[in-house]
Design a protein around this motif. Structure first.
Motif, PDB file in Angstrom:
ATOM      1  N   GLN A 132       0.835  -1.207   0.000  1.00 21.14           N
ATOM      2  CA  GLN A 132       0.000   0.000   0.000  1.00 21.14           C
ATOM      3  C   GLN A 132       0.871   1.258   0.000  1.00 21.14           C
TER       4      GLN A 132
ATOM      5  N   TYR B  54      -6.171  -0.377  -4.901  1.00 17.77           N
ATOM      6  CA  TYR B  54      -6.398  -0.879  -3.536  1.00 17.77           C
ATOM      7  C   TYR B  54      -7.744  -0.362  -3.023  1.00 17.77           C
TER       8      TYR B  54
ATOM      9  N   LEU C  46      -8.225   0.301   0.680  1.00 18.73           N
ATOM     10  CA  LEU C  46      -7.373   1.303   1.304  1.00 18.73           C
ATOM     11  C   LEU C  46      -8.210   2.458   1.848  1.00 18.73           C
TER      12      LEU C  46
END
Length: 157
Positions: free
Chosen positions: A21, A50, A53
């Motif tokens: 990430q 992502y 995220l």
């Protein structure tokens, strides 16, 4: 050495992991280096890769990158914190020209202040470790059209 390798080394030197990430956030900054992205803009660009995220993770990662002197938190007078990668091989942060009419930001990579720093050390015993200089004004050819800072016909400062 490429910028990603350098950043990976900086993380390791401070005993931090460059998670996938964090790496995605760094890559977004590298890919959009001239855009001086805000937290929200970084978040929206990383979210595609992502989806899980969170915005808080992006905030924390950007603050860590500031702490490690990989990025610099900037404010160009529009009320939004933006993040700018520090130039590899330069002792100091680069400088900016900020158009107060259209909001355009241009970077100056040259360090024109070395003589002043030397004078400060000689005359005042003050050793400069870093500096940042932003020039605000208006480009001669600026038309103000497409202004990033206009809202309801008035410039925001």
């Amino acid at each position: 050495m490429n910028p990603m390798d350098t950043i990976t080394q900086q993380f390791a030197a401070h005993n931090y992991k460059l998670t996938s990430q964090r790496e995605a956030i760094v890559k977004v900054l590298l890919d959009n280096e001239k855009d001086h992205l805000s937290v929200e803009e970084v978040y929206m660009l990383v979210k595609g890769s992502y989806p899980q995220l969170g915005l808080a993770t992006v905030y924390r990662t950007l603050e860590l990158l500031c702490e490690l002197h990989i990025v610099e938190k900037m404010n160009f007078g529009d009320g939004v914190s933006r993040y700018d990668l520090r130039s590899e091989g330069h002792d100091h942060m680069h400088h900016h020209l900020i158009c107060q009419s259209c909001g355009k930001v241009a970077e100056i990579k040259d360090d024109w202040l070395e003589e002043l720093e030397s004078k400060l050390e000689k005359e005042y015993g003050f050793a400069v470790t870093d500096h940042r200089l932003d020039f605000k004004g208006t480009y001669r050819i600026c038309t103000g059209s497409g202004c990033k800072r206009e809202k309801n016909g008035q410039a925001i400062s």
